[in-house]
Design an enzyme around this catalytic site. Structure first.
Site: not given
Ligand code: FPP
Length: 254
Positions: A25, A29, A70, A73
Site C-alpha cells: 500500500d 501517496r 483487489s 480496485n
Molecule cells: C496500493 O497502493 C497498490 C496497488 C493497488 C497496486 C500494487 C501494484 C504494484 C506494486 C505493481 C505491480 C505488481 C506486481 C506484482 C507485478 P495505492 O494505490 O492504494 O496507494 P495509496 O493508498 O497511497 O493511494
C-alpha cells in the site's frame, strides 16, 4: 567495540515464516508526494516487489502472496485501472527470466476471469514457464478479495453436496480450506501491510485467523530487503499461542 551486525544476521533461519502475505500500500501517496501521477507510484512499486521476492527466496521462505489488485480496485478511475493492467502485462512478461533465475514459481489467486484477456494470457504463459521452479511460490492476488474467495469456496462445496458427492456432516474447516483458490498454500504466519494503515482490507480473510500482523510506516515503493528482515525479526520475537496459555506452550511445546 560492539560488532555492528547486519539485520539479516539476526534472523533465526530455523524459525522462518513459511508463508508471508503482503498488502502493498501507498503507491499513490508516494507518487503524489513527488508531484507525479499515481501510476508513477505503481511503476516504482515493481522494484519493491523484486527486492522483496528476492530477499524472501534467499532466506528460504517458501511462499509469498502479494495483494496486487483487489476486487474493490475495479472501482478506481478507468485510467488508473488500465494503467495497472498494462503494468501487470509488461511486468509479468519482463520478470519471467528473473523468476526462473531465482527458481521462483509464479502463481495466482483471485477471479482471473475478470482480468483483461491480455493480462490473463501473459499470466498464464508466465505461470507455465515458471511451473518447474521449486525454491519459492510467489502468488499474485489479482481481482481478489477474501470474501469473494469464501463465497467461491461455498459455491464449490454446495455443488458437491447437490451432486451427492458430499454429506453435510463432512463440511468442516479442513474442507473449507481445501476449497480455497490454492488448497496447497498454507496459512500465512506473517502479514505485512505498508503505508501506516492498520487494516487487512479483505485480504486472505479465511487464512489469517491466527496470522501475526506487521504494519510498516514505509510506503510500498520505499520498501526494501531490510524492511522485510525487520518484519521477520519482529515476528520472531512474538509468542504465538493459538489460544493457549504461555505455560502450556513452554511445558507442552504447543
Ligand atoms: C496500493 O497502493 C497498490 C496497488 C493497488 C497496486 C500494487 C501494484 C504494484 C506494486 C505493481 C505491480 C505488481 C506486481 C506484482 C507485478 P495505492 O494505490 O492504494 O496507494 P495509496 O493508498 O497511497 O493511494
Amino acid at each position: 567495540m560492539m560488532e555492528n551486525k547486519n539485520l539479516i544476521d539476526t534472523i533465526d533461519r530455523t524459525r522462518l515464516p513459511k508463508h508471508i502475505a503482503i498488502i502493498m500500500d501507498g503507491n499513490g501517496r508516494w507518487a503524489q508526494q513527488r508531484g507525479e501521477e499515481r501510476v508513477f507510484g505503481h511503476n516504482s512499486g515493481v522494484q519493491s516487489v523484486r527486492e522483496t521476492a528476492e530477499a524472501a527466496a534467499e532466506l528460504g521462505v517458501k511462499f509469498i502472496t502479494l495483494y496486487a489488485f483487489s476486487t474493490e480496485n475495479w472501482n478506481r478511475p478507468k485510467d488508473e485501472v488500465d494503467a495497472l493492467m498494462q503494468l501487470l502485462v509488461v511486468t509479468i512478461s519482463n520478470e519471467v527470466k528473473t523468476l526462473n533465475d531465482n527458481n521462483i514459481r509464479l502463481r495466482v489467486i483471485g477471479n482471473i476471469h475478470c482480468l483483461d484477456p491480455q493480462v490473463k494470457k501473459e499470466l498464464e504463459e508466465a505461470m507455465e514457464k515458471t511451473s518447474g521452479n521449486t525454491r519459492m511460490d510467489m502468488f499474485l492476488a489479482l481481482s481478489y478479495s477474501g470474501r469473494w474467495e469464501i463465497v467461491d469456496a461455498i459455491k464449490k462445496i454446495v455443488i458437491q453436496v447437490k451432486e451427492g458427492k458430499l454429506e453435510l456432516e463432512q463440511i468442516n474447516e479442513k474442507l473449507v480450506s481445501a476449497n480455497m483458490n490454492a488448497p496447497d498454500l498454507p496459512d500465512p504466519e506473517l502479514l505485512i501491510r505498508t503505508s501506516g494503515e492498520y487494516r487487512t482490507s479483505n485480504f486472505l480473510m479465511w487464512q489469517t485467523a491466527y496470522t501475526e500482523l506487521f504494519f510498516s510506516s514505509k510506503l510500498w515503493p520505499d520498501f526494501r530487503k531490510d524492511d522485510l528482515y525487520e518484519a521477520i525479526i519482529d515476528f520472531q520475537h512474538r509468542e504465538r499461542r493459538f489460544g493457549k496459555t504461555s505455560e502450556q506452550i513452554i511445558n507442552c511445546k504447543g
